[in-house]
Design a protein around this motif. Structure first.
Motif, short mmCIF file in Angstrom:
data_model
loop_
_atom_site.label_atom_id
_atom_site.label_comp_id
_atom_site.label_asym_id
_atom_site.label_seq_id
_atom_site.Cartn_x
_atom_site.Cartn_y
_atom_site.Cartn_z
N ARG A 1 -29.93 128.58 -4.93
CA ARG A 1 -31.08 127.69 -4.78
C ARG A 1 -31.50 127.13 -6.13
O ARG A 1 -31.89 125.98 -6.26
CB ARG A 1 -32.26 128.43 -4.16
CG ARG A 1 -32.25 128.50 -2.64
CD ARG A 1 -33.59 128.99 -2.14
NE ARG A 1 -34.68 128.17 -2.63
CZ ARG A 1 -35.97 128.51 -2.56
NH1 ARG A 1 -36.31 129.68 -2.06
NH2 ARG A 1 -36.90 127.72 -3.02
N PHE A 2 -31.42 127.98 -7.18
CA PHE A 2 -31.83 127.55 -8.50
C PHE A 2 -30.78 126.61 -9.11
O PHE A 2 -31.10 125.56 -9.64
CB PHE A 2 -32.00 128.75 -9.43
CG PHE A 2 -33.09 129.72 -9.01
CD1 PHE A 2 -34.07 129.34 -8.10
CD2 PHE A 2 -33.13 131.00 -9.52
CE1 PHE A 2 -35.07 130.22 -7.72
CE2 PHE A 2 -34.14 131.89 -9.15
CZ PHE A 2 -35.10 131.49 -8.24
N LEU A 3 -29.53 127.01 -9.03
CA LEU A 3 -28.47 126.31 -9.74
C LEU A 3 -28.25 124.88 -9.25
O LEU A 3 -27.93 124.00 -10.04
CB LEU A 3 -27.15 127.10 -9.62
CG LEU A 3 -27.06 128.36 -10.48
CD1 LEU A 3 -25.93 129.26 -10.00
CD2 LEU A 3 -26.86 127.99 -11.94
N LYS A 4 -28.44 124.63 -7.97
CA LYS A 4 -28.14 123.28 -7.46
C LYS A 4 -29.08 122.24 -8.05
O LYS A 4 -28.73 121.05 -8.10
CB LYS A 4 -28.20 123.26 -5.94
CG LYS A 4 -29.60 123.39 -5.35
CD LYS A 4 -29.53 123.37 -3.84
CE LYS A 4 -30.91 123.54 -3.23
NZ LYS A 4 -30.87 123.64 -1.77
N HIS A 5 -30.26 122.66 -8.51
CA HIS A 5 -31.20 121.69 -9.08
C HIS A 5 -30.79 121.25 -10.48
O HIS A 5 -31.38 120.33 -11.05
CB HIS A 5 -32.61 122.28 -9.09
CG HIS A 5 -33.20 122.41 -7.71
ND1 HIS A 5 -33.69 121.35 -7.01
CD2 HIS A 5 -33.35 123.49 -6.90
CE1 HIS A 5 -34.12 121.75 -5.83
NE2 HIS A 5 -33.92 123.04 -5.74
N ILE A 6 -29.77 121.89 -11.07
CA ILE A 6 -29.28 121.50 -12.39
C ILE A 6 -28.28 120.35 -12.26
O ILE A 6 -28.05 119.61 -13.22
CB ILE A 6 -28.60 122.69 -13.09
CG1 ILE A 6 -29.55 123.90 -13.15
CG2 ILE A 6 -28.14 122.33 -14.49
CD1 ILE A 6 -28.91 125.14 -13.71
N GLU A 7 -27.69 120.16 -11.08
CA GLU A 7 -26.55 119.26 -10.93
C GLU A 7 -26.84 117.83 -11.37
O GLU A 7 -25.98 117.16 -11.91
CB GLU A 7 -26.06 119.28 -9.48
CG GLU A 7 -25.43 120.60 -9.07
CD GLU A 7 -24.92 120.58 -7.65
OE1 GLU A 7 -24.76 119.48 -7.09
OE2 GLU A 7 -24.67 121.66 -7.09
N ARG A 8 -28.06 117.34 -11.12
CA ARG A 8 -28.35 115.94 -11.43
C ARG A 8 -28.81 115.72 -12.87
O ARG A 8 -28.91 114.60 -13.33
CB ARG A 8 -29.44 115.42 -10.49
CG ARG A 8 -29.06 115.43 -9.03
CD ARG A 8 -30.14 114.73 -8.23
NE ARG A 8 -30.03 114.98 -6.82
CZ ARG A 8 -29.22 114.31 -6.00
NH1 ARG A 8 -28.43 113.37 -6.47
NH2 ARG A 8 -29.18 114.60 -4.71
N THR A 9 -29.16 116.79 -13.59
CA THR A 9 -29.64 116.63 -14.96
C THR A 9 -28.52 116.10 -15.87
O THR A 9 -27.34 116.34 -15.60
CB THR A 9 -30.17 117.95 -15.53
OG1 THR A 9 -29.13 118.93 -15.48
CG2 THR A 9 -31.36 118.46 -14.73
N LYS A 10 -28.91 115.40 -16.92
CA LYS A 10 -27.92 114.83 -17.84
C LYS A 10 -27.81 115.66 -19.11
O LYS A 10 -26.77 115.66 -19.77
CB LYS A 10 -28.31 113.39 -18.17
CG LYS A 10 -28.33 112.49 -16.93
CD LYS A 10 -28.86 111.10 -17.27
CE LYS A 10 -28.89 110.23 -16.01
NZ LYS A 10 -29.86 110.72 -15.02
N VAL A 11 -28.89 116.35 -19.49
CA VAL A 11 -28.90 117.19 -20.69
C VAL A 11 -29.57 118.51 -20.33
O VAL A 11 -30.56 118.53 -19.60
CB VAL A 11 -29.67 116.50 -21.85
CG1 VAL A 11 -29.76 117.42 -23.06
CG2 VAL A 11 -29.00 115.18 -22.23
#
Length: 430
Positions: free
Chosen positions: A228-238
């Protein structure tokens, strides 16, 4: 309540049935057919809305159905089309077809939408079935059935810069100082269990920063709500990797740094390869000349990362970190980004059913059973009180080859053939 995943059932509208009607007017002897067509069923449309932040509503309502098309009417009047159903979801929602597991659409922009389930076509009225032989057709076409499917809604935060790191290393404190966000801050693990977003206003520009809830060892396997936590990193650029360099919880900063990087790599190589800055947080609890800090700084810099000593609560070093994050973000935005390898749902194939015209033959204890998708539509269009309409149904079954196949299976005169809920006895001459 923040909800970032939901499963819903969507049903489009059924097409309206064509009308069976004949002109009944004074001074018009033997008036012909004048039945109008049925209206189209409503589509189910899914649309991104910037004002929404959670999928919570879909936890309480699971079924969504568009309006059916209206049946055709006499005097060649068309039935009214069913109203489309628009389902609004937050920006960043990925819509997945549950049956195939394929992505139908990734809704990343406000107002972006797509048709998730098309409404059925309206059936033709009996006016279309008149010909030189059949002057008074006493049947019309049924509307096409509604389309039903189950879809998964998965929300992934849209942020330019993501804060990652173990629980309780000061990510929320850094977010609150750097932005106008007001995340919950406390001195215990998993204070943050949902991503918090804030806007960093800097040098006449801005970017969105997200505090990704604390990752632990084994997160890539789902431990500690890791997926649940990790998937929210996918769209970040940095990424900004926040590390407690003071060792206030008895952990080694270098080990923490490597464990988080390992979790990112095992979750997704594309995530692990994102540009990363290292925030050496809680520097106020140690010293920039402390041998342990210098050991950490040297180790991380040897791996090619920039290290920024920071104390978020007293706003020490935060500006330098944000300046570097902005510079890195602008560099990334200038470079062409590779398209992610995602297998998308094929809407064209979905609209074409290769088995639509197939007529299936089987047997049960009462005799022979005939089924089929197009057969269902013709069956629903049949007027069982009209011989011509019944003959049309029979000829369709015969032309499909179903009669010949039943004969090979032992069909004989007087045997029962069941077409959905209608039964008739077979004779060579119909």
């Amino acid at each position: 309540m923040f909800v970032d995943r939901a499963t819903i059932n969507i049903i489009s509208g059924k097409g309206g049935n064509g009308c069976v009607s004949f002109r009944r007017e004074p001074f018009v002897p033997e008036g012909g057919p004048d039945g109008g067509d049925g209206g189209k069923g409503g589509d189910v449309v899914i649309m991104a809305d910037k004002n929404l932040r959670t999928l919570m509503d879909f936890k309480y309502k699971r079924k969504y159905q568009a309006e059916n098309g209206q049946d055709g009417m006499r005097k060649k009047r068309y039935g009214k089309s069913g109203q489309d159903l628009v389902i609004k979801v937050p920006m960043g929602t990925v819509v997945i077809d549950e049956a195939t597991g394929l992505v139908m659409m990734d809704l990343t922009e406000d107002g972006q939408s797509f048709v998730a389930a098309k409404g059925g076509r309206g059936g033709k009225g009996n006016v279309h079935f008149k010909n030189s032989v059949r002057q008074a057709p006493n049947f019309a076409e049924a509307g096409t059935a509604a389309k039903e499917r189950t879809v998964i809604l998965e929300l992934k935060s849209i942020a330019d810069v993501g804060l990652v790191g173990f629980p309780n290393v000061g990510k929320s404190s850094l977010l609150s100082v750097a932005t106008s966000a007001s995340p919950k801050i406390a001195d215990y693990h998993f204070t943050t269990i949902d991503p918090n977003l804030g806007v960093v206003n800097i040098h006449d520009t801005s970017f969105i920063m997200a505090d990704i809830a604390g990752i632990i060892e084994g997160a890539h396997m789902g431990l500690g709500l890791g997926l649940r936590f990790l998937k929210h990193i996918e769209r970040t650029k940095v990424l900004i990797h926040v590390v407690d360099v003071s060792g206030s919880e008895g952990r080694d900063p270098i080990e923490d740094f490597e464990k988080i990087n390992s979790e990112l790599l095992q979750y997704s190589k594309s995530v692990a390869d994102k540009p990363m800055l290292v925030c050496a947080n809680k520097i106020d609890l140690t010293d920039e000349e402390d041998p342990e800090y210098l050991r950490f700084k040297e180790y991380v810099e040897r791996k090619g990362y920039q290290v920024f000593p920071v104390s978020a609560p007293i706003n020490y070093g935060v500006q330098a970190l944000l300046d570097a994050a902005l510079a890195e973000l602008q560099r990334v935005l200038r470079e062409p980004q590779p398209e992610p390898e995602i297998e998308y749902f094929d809407f064209e194939t979905d609209d074409v059913d290769p088995e639509y015209r197939t007529v299936n033959v089987d047997t049960d204890e009462d005799g022979f059973v005939v089924t089929g998708k197009q057969l269902r539509k013709i069956f629903d269009s049949t007027n069982f009180n009209d011989f011509g309409s019944l003959r049309y149904l029979y000829k369709y079954i015969e032309k499909s080859g179903a009669i010949d196949r039943m004969k090979e299976m032992g069909l004989d005169e007087g045997d029962t053939i069941k077409v959905f809920d209608y039964e008739f006895e077979y004779y060579d001459e119909f």
